[in-house]
Structure formats: structure tokens, C-alpha cells
Write a protein that holds these residues in place. Sequence first.
Motif, PDB file in Angstrom:
ATOM      1  N   ALA A 213      10.553  -7.336   6.103  1.00  0.00           N
ATOM      2  CA  ALA A 213      11.569  -5.765   5.701  1.00  0.00           C
ATOM      3  C   ALA A 213      12.851  -6.847   4.489  1.00  0.00           C
ATOM      4  O   ALA A 213      13.133  -6.069   3.843  1.00  0.00           O
ATOM      5  N   GLY A 214      13.227  -7.804   4.611  1.00  0.00           N
ATOM      6  CA  GLY A 214      13.626  -8.340   3.611  1.00  0.00           C
ATOM      7  C   GLY A 214      12.295  -8.311   2.074  1.00  0.00           C
ATOM      8  O   GLY A 214      13.558  -8.731   1.214  1.00  0.00           O
ATOM      9  N   GLY A 215      11.310  -9.109   2.500  1.00  0.00           N
ATOM     10  CA  GLY A 215      10.617  -8.857   1.708  1.00  0.00           C
ATOM     11  C   GLY A 215      10.789  -7.550   0.582  1.00  0.00           C
ATOM     12  O   GLY A 215      10.716  -7.166  -0.596  1.00  0.00           O
ATOM     13  N   ALA A 216      10.311  -6.981   1.407  1.00  0.00           N
ATOM     14  CA  ALA A 216       9.753  -5.317   1.146  1.00  0.00           C
ATOM     15  C   ALA A 216      11.023  -4.818   0.455  1.00  0.00           C
ATOM     16  O   ALA A 216      10.996  -4.418  -0.928  1.00  0.00           O
ATOM     17  N   ALA A 217      12.192  -5.014   0.631  1.00  0.00           N
ATOM     18  CA  ALA A 217      13.627  -4.662   0.304  1.00  0.00           C
ATOM     19  C   ALA A 217      13.755  -5.536  -0.876  1.00  0.00           C
ATOM     20  O   ALA A 217      14.503  -4.588  -2.182  1.00  0.00           O
ATOM     21  N   ALA A 218      13.456  -6.669  -1.265  1.00  0.00           N
ATOM     22  CA  ALA A 218      13.747  -7.420  -2.791  1.00  0.00           C
ATOM     23  C   ALA A 218      12.296  -6.622  -3.760  1.00  0.00           C
ATOM     24  O   ALA A 218      12.578  -6.733  -4.729  1.00  0.00           O
ATOM     25  N   ALA A 219      11.429  -6.162  -3.042  1.00  0.00           N
ATOM     26  CA  ALA A 219      10.233  -5.631  -4.070  1.00  0.00           C
ATOM     27  C   ALA A 219      10.322  -3.996  -4.670  1.00  0.00           C
ATOM     28  O   ALA A 219      10.228  -4.239  -5.971  1.00  0.00           O
ATOM     29  N   GLU A 220      11.113  -3.695  -3.657  1.00  0.00           N
ATOM     30  CA  GLU A 220      12.213  -3.165  -3.451  1.00  0.00           C
ATOM     31  C   GLU A 220      13.270  -2.778  -5.221  1.00  0.00           C
ATOM     32  O   GLU A 220      13.064  -1.954  -6.220  1.00  0.00           O
TER      33      GLU A 220
ATOM     34  N   GLU B 283       0.841  -1.140   0.053  1.00  0.00           N
ATOM     35  CA  GLU B 283      -0.093   0.582   0.052  1.00  0.00           C
ATOM     36  C   GLU B 283       0.973   1.206  -0.002  1.00  0.00           C
ATOM     37  O   GLU B 283       0.674   1.917  -0.747  1.00  0.00           O
ATOM     38  N   LEU B 284       2.111   1.880   1.327  1.00  0.00           N
ATOM     39  CA  LEU B 284       2.740   2.273   0.705  1.00  0.00           C
ATOM     40  C   LEU B 284       3.232   2.830  -0.591  1.00  0.00           C
ATOM     41  O   LEU B 284       3.900   3.630  -0.969  1.00  0.00           O
ATOM     42  N   ALA B 285       3.942   1.205  -0.953  1.00  0.00           N
ATOM     43  CA  ALA B 285       4.938   1.514  -2.410  1.00  0.00           C
ATOM     44  C   ALA B 285       4.067   1.576  -3.443  1.00  0.00           C
ATOM     45  O   ALA B 285       4.391   2.687  -4.604  1.00  0.00           O
ATOM     46  N   THR B 286       2.980   2.364  -3.072  1.00  0.00           N
ATOM     47  CA  THR B 286       1.873   2.737  -4.395  1.00  0.00           C
ATOM     48  C   THR B 286       2.021   4.188  -4.248  1.00  0.00           C
ATOM     49  O   THR B 286       1.602   5.115  -5.483  1.00  0.00           O
ATOM     50  N   ALA B 287       2.639   4.898  -3.749  1.00  0.00           N
ATOM     51  CA  ALA B 287       3.532   5.998  -3.516  1.00  0.00           C
ATOM     52  C   ALA B 287       4.128   6.947  -2.649  1.00  0.00           C
ATOM     53  O   ALA B 287       4.274   7.997  -3.904  1.00  0.00           O
ATOM     54  N   ARG B 288       5.125   5.784  -1.736  1.00  0.00           N
ATOM     55  CA  ARG B 288       6.428   6.555  -2.444  1.00  0.00           C
ATOM     56  C   ARG B 288       7.235   5.203  -2.428  1.00  0.00           C
ATOM     57  O   ARG B 288       6.996   4.239  -2.249  1.00  0.00           O
ATOM     58  N   ARG B 289       8.459   5.822  -2.756  1.00  0.00           N
ATOM     59  CA  ARG B 289       9.332   4.617  -2.631  1.00  0.00           C
ATOM     60  C   ARG B 289      10.245   4.138  -1.554  1.00  0.00           C
ATOM     61  O   ARG B 289      10.333   5.064  -0.121  1.00  0.00           O
ATOM     62  N   LEU B 290      10.717   3.365  -1.038  1.00  0.00           N
ATOM     63  CA  LEU B 290      10.899   2.825  -0.066  1.00  0.00           C
ATOM     64  C   LEU B 290      12.542   2.385   0.102  1.00  0.00           C
ATOM     65  O   LEU B 290      13.404   1.951  -0.914  1.00  0.00           O
ATOM     66  N   VAL B 291      13.149   3.716   0.930  1.00  0.00           N
ATOM     67  CA  VAL B 291      14.750   3.514   0.843  1.00  0.00           C
ATOM     68  C   VAL B 291      15.125   2.628   1.836  1.00  0.00           C
ATOM     69  O   VAL B 291      16.437   2.344   1.773  1.00  0.00           O
ATOM     70  N   GLN B 292      14.821   2.757   3.226  1.00  0.00           N
ATOM     71  CA  GLN B 292      15.115   1.751   4.403  1.00  0.00           C
ATOM     72  C   GLN B 292      14.246   1.370   4.611  1.00  0.00           C
ATOM     73  O   GLN B 292      13.335   1.604   5.455  1.00  0.00           O
ATOM     74  N   VAL B 293      14.931   0.227   5.044  1.00  0.00           N
ATOM     75  CA  VAL B 293      13.228  -0.882   5.327  1.00  0.00           C
ATOM     76  C   VAL B 293      14.493  -1.860   6.758  1.00  0.00           C
ATOM     77  O   VAL B 293      15.790  -2.272   6.471  1.00  0.00           O
ATOM     78  N   GLY B 294      14.272  -1.631   8.014  1.00  0.00           N
ATOM     79  CA  GLY B 294      13.792  -2.759   9.153  1.00  0.00           C
ATOM     80  C   GLY B 294      13.250  -3.584   9.777  1.00  0.00           C
ATOM     81  O   GLY B 294      12.434  -3.938   9.650  1.00  0.00           O
TER      82      GLY B 294
ATOM     83  N   VAL C 203      18.620   1.395  -1.861  1.00  0.00           N
ATOM     84  CA  VAL C 203      17.639   0.126  -0.801  1.00  0.00           C
ATOM     85  C   VAL C 203      18.502   0.076   0.204  1.00  0.00           C
ATOM     86  O   VAL C 203      19.604  -0.956  -0.203  1.00  0.00           O
ATOM     87  N   THR C 204      18.831   0.644   1.542  1.00  0.00           N
ATOM     88  CA  THR C 204      19.593  -0.119   3.074  1.00  0.00           C
ATOM     89  C   THR C 204      18.129  -1.187   3.595  1.00  0.00           C
ATOM     90  O   THR C 204      17.064  -0.484   3.892  1.00  0.00           O
ATOM     91  N   LEU C 205      18.355  -2.062   4.156  1.00  0.00           N
ATOM     92  CA  LEU C 205      17.884  -2.883   4.562  1.00  0.00           C
ATOM     93  C   LEU C 205      18.398  -3.574   6.112  1.00  0.00           C
ATOM     94  O   LEU C 205      20.263  -3.463   5.987  1.00  0.00           O
ATOM     95  N   ALA C 206      18.278  -3.416   6.753  1.00  0.00           N
ATOM     96  CA  ALA C 206      18.574  -3.609   8.394  1.00  0.00           C
ATOM     97  C   ALA C 206      17.538  -4.466   9.209  1.00  0.00           C
ATOM     98  O   ALA C 206      16.234  -4.404   9.142  1.00  0.00           O
ATOM     99  N   MET C 207      18.888  -4.937   9.947  1.00  0.00           N
ATOM    100  CA  MET C 207      17.634  -6.454  11.383  1.00  0.00           C
ATOM    101  C   MET C 207      18.738  -6.046  12.539  1.00  0.00           C
ATOM    102  O   MET C 207      19.880  -6.101  12.506  1.00  0.00           O
TER     103      MET C 207
END
Length: 616
Positions: A71-78, A51-62, A273-277
Motif C-alpha cells: 500500500a505504501g509503494g502504491a500510494a508513493a507510485a500514485e 496493472e490496475l494503474a494502467t487504466a485507473r487512478r488509485l484514490v485510497q490504498v490500504g 491519495v489516501t493511505l491507511a493501514m
Amino acid sequence: MSSPEPTTAVEIPDLLNPDSYPRRDELTDTCDLVMKGGITSGVIYPHTVCELATARRLVQVGGTSAGAIAAGGAAAAEYGRDTHSPASGFPQLASLPSQLAEETADGHTRLFHLFQAQAETRTLYRFVSVLIGRGKGRSKLGRALIPGLRTLRPLPAILVLTVGLTVFLAPAMLLTDAIADRSAVGIVVAAILLLGGLVVFVLATLAAVVASVAIRLSQDVPKNGYGMCSGMAGPGSSHPPLTEWLADKFDQISGKPVADGPLTFGDLTSRGVTLAMLTTDLCAGTQNQLPFRTRVWAFDPQEFGRLFPPRIVEWMIEHPAVPESEDDRRVFERFRANGLCPLPTADDLPIIVAVRMSLSFPILLSAVPLHAVDYTQDGHPIVVHRFSDGGITSNFPIHFFDAAIPGRPTFGIDLVTVGSLNANPAQNVSMPATNRDGILARTRTIGTLVDFVGALADTIQNWSDSMQARVPGYRDRIVAVHHTKQEGGLNLDMKSSTVARLAERGRFAGQRADNFDFENHRWVRLRSMFQTLEDFIEPAAVQLNAPSSDDLRSYREMMSEPPSYKSPTLKKAGPIVADAITGLAGAYESTKDRTESRFREGAPKPRPALKVRPQP
């Protein structure tokens, strides 16, 4: 500050349609995203992200635990945003809840089958999965009877049989004689003794099951890496296990060709894209952020072969970290001499490895072992460190990607357990609508000892996250998704309809976050920073300008001739920075004769404080 109610599902974009997601170069709005741990509650997150990705680009996900999976799925999708294919990118991420909710021939969902026990822990897992699964009361106890008896170890089983023979033999013989003699009194006495024997036998069996479970926990679980499930396939399973399924899904969502190797942190960085956990090093008692920034770790290919698909282990063996110094070279040689391989650096580390390290829920999933030189012991031996669930130390790392003055919003998705749900699905998602909302912590009712122990455990684990979530500039960007005890969490055997409802709530969470008042948020952060710096700068300036004494040199004298950690930059720029701090303290001091100008007056509550802590 206000947050409009989300629109209905009919009016929002089709999340399975590739055309719902603009190309990367068409988006001007960006955001960061942090997701809370929650095991199966993670089915909430895919539609939130999409839903967020329809209007925004994800830069950092954790995230942590299940939040790390999301977070891994979101980063992969971006990473795969511009593929514009239903087989990859955000459309594929959006399809995950329905895939997980699909029921198999045995009546369980694919989500349930992701968790598979190994041979040595299968009996214990079957029993535990009934206790934590669907159903309650007598139905759950009835379903747990056979799995519970199967946990019996030889010695407890022999003791139960011995007790059974002891308590039933004499009453049975008495009953036989009483019937033969037609003695009513004898029959009644024998019946009472048999009933008492039955009670003793049931209690003895229950005690034997408890003892057997304890033995299996203490013996079988450690042999399986301190978890009932390794994340890989169990004996005879025809379903893909958790780690293998996730590794394949991350690659599929990203759209990266299989021949090019697994999706790595370096791949994500190449697309901005930055991914952290987080993960928890139980041996050192520390919190660690992934990917690691150091080159001190090694892995055992045989150990990793039991935790990860062969293609992942092979990639890691072929892409070890390269030594940057002579010390690195010597340590890496020691690793290899002991059958170990240096862990790849962040650029070459598959994201599935970090995700798996973050979601190692204690006892349920095996801990992930890494090896390092222990410089605290004589001889500096190589020792094993076991990494478990990141949620142990921080289940909601809302501090991820924090900035004193943010340039884009960092949304936090919280999971909140409630007693009951609203009939309107959209009302089961909440977000602060005013500056005062969220100041008070959510309270829980304590009416029994079980409630008390649960509250105690929750406080020990989450007090830091709970306090951080109340800070100005943090609480306003947190979306809380409500769920009951029968949803998410350790409910591995949720019904398909339950998974669908959780996914729907996740979609509403994405809508609510997308209506965030970022301008007010930026002002709150700035206003809070001025007050916080006032508390920090003034005492620092006093010490920086304090004169030397007979025993101690002044700070300014030490800048010209440091006792340690010498730096040409510090020697040159230190006095300039000290003067700037002094000047800033003077600016704060000049406002004190005008009450209305003091930054502490009318500042956002509760009052935050600057803290210095190690980088995880």
C-alpha cells in the motif's frame, strides 16, 4: 455478473514503460485497493497495483503487514505518477519483484537479506531461518544441525557434555577390556551400550537445543524489542536492511527530492491519495488505524534510532505535533521532561513509520514502542505501548474505505494457500463470476493434530475477516491469488524463480480486477443496504416514539434537555431526524402487506447486519 478471463502477458502493457501509465488528468476511472498481509507474499502486489494503474487512478490504498508495504509503494507510485520516469512512479514499483529476486554472491536473494538479525539475536535467527526457509525433510534437518548447536547456552552445553561423558565412558572402557580379552560377548554388550549411549546423547543434545532456544527467546528477543530483527542493519552486513531499504524505495518511487524530506501522509493528501493501514497495540489489546487521529503519542528518539534510519528520526524530531489545547501543552511538556518527543501529526508523519508499525510480524520483527499517559493508573504515569503486526487483529481489512453506496470500486487482493497450482498461471487467480460465488467459506482439511492446531490459530486470528469477506458487496470485489506453502508467507529464502512466478500471478490479479462488473456491484450494495436498514430502522423507530414512564423520560423529551453530551444542533435537529426515522420505518411497514415488496425477500445472502464498533 461475469468476470472475463485475463489476457496473456504478451498482450498487456509493458509495466516498466512510463508511457503505459496515463497522466492523472487523463484518467476518468478510479478505484480503491486493500491488500492482505502475508510477509514475503507481498512480492505479488507490485504488478497487481501497476496493472490496475494502467487504466485507473488509485484514490485510497490500504493494507496490513506485507499489504501495508504494498500500500505504501502504491500510494508513493500514485504520488509520482506524472513524473513519467523509469526511475520513479509505477515503473519503479513494477521493477521491485525483479530487484528482490536478484541473487547475491552467497546464493541468497535480496529479499532474504532484507531481514537482518542484531548481535544478540543473530544465533537464534540463523537457526530459525533454516527451519522456515527452503528445503524439507533430511536436507532441512542437516542444514539446521550446525545453527542448532550454535544456539547452545553455557548451562545446557555443560549438561550435554556431562551426559556424553557419563553414557560413553563406561561402555568405552568395557569395549576396550573386551577387545583385549577377545571376548565376543563383551564386545557385543559394549556395542549395545555404546549405541544406547549415542541415542541418549542425541536426545540430550536435542533437549539442550530446545532449552537454549527457549532461553534465547525469553531473554535475547525481548532485549531486541521482542523481535529477532529490528529492521535495521545487522553486524557486518553489506546489504541494505528492510526498513532502510523501504524508506529509500518509497522516496524513490514517489520522485520526491531527498532534500525535501521523507514522503509523508501530508504529501499524499496533497495529490489526492489516501493511505491507511492497521497496527496492533499489544499493551492495550486494541486495533489501531494509521495514521493516528489523536495527539496522545510520543516517541523516544533513542529507541527509534534503533528502528529507523537517522534521517527519518531527525525529521520526526524537527516536526513534532503542535499542542491544540492547554491539556496538550501540559502533556507535551511531560513528554519532553522524560526525554520523549511528541509524535508528528498525520501530515508530517513519514509513511515508513506507519508501514513499519503495521508489518512488525511477532518475534520476527521488533515491535515499535510509543509512549502515552496512562489515565487508568494513579498519578497518570507515562507508559510504553508496543505496536505489533496489524494482521494480529485484521489481516485483510476489506472494510477499509467502505461506503453504503460506493461511487468507485474498492478491490481486495486476498492470498489463498492451496495444495497445488494449476499449470496455467492465469488460473491461479480467481474472482467471483456470479452473485452466488464466494457465499461459502473456503474449507480446509484437518487430518492431524498439527492441522487442527493450525486451523484453530487461523480461526482465532482471521474469523472476522473471513466472515466479512462473504458479505454481499464485499466478496464480489475480492481477487484471490493462490500460492502453496512453499511460496510466500515466512519463506524468506525463496528462489528467484519463485519470486518471479508470484509476481506474474500478481499481474494476472490486476487484470482480473480490471474486468470487474461495477454496475452489478453497485446494485448488490444498494439492494443489501435496503434490507439491512429495514432491520435497523424499525426497532429504532419504536423506541424513539415510546412514551415516558415513571422512571425514564422519553427519547424526545431528552432531546430538549439532554442529561449529557449537550449540543445545540441536536436540540434543534434531533426531532427532525427522529421524525425522518419514523417516516422511513413507516415506509418499510407499508410494504409488509405485499410480500413481493418486502426488502428482506430475495435479498443478497448471507444476510448482513449493521454493527457499531469503535473507530480503530
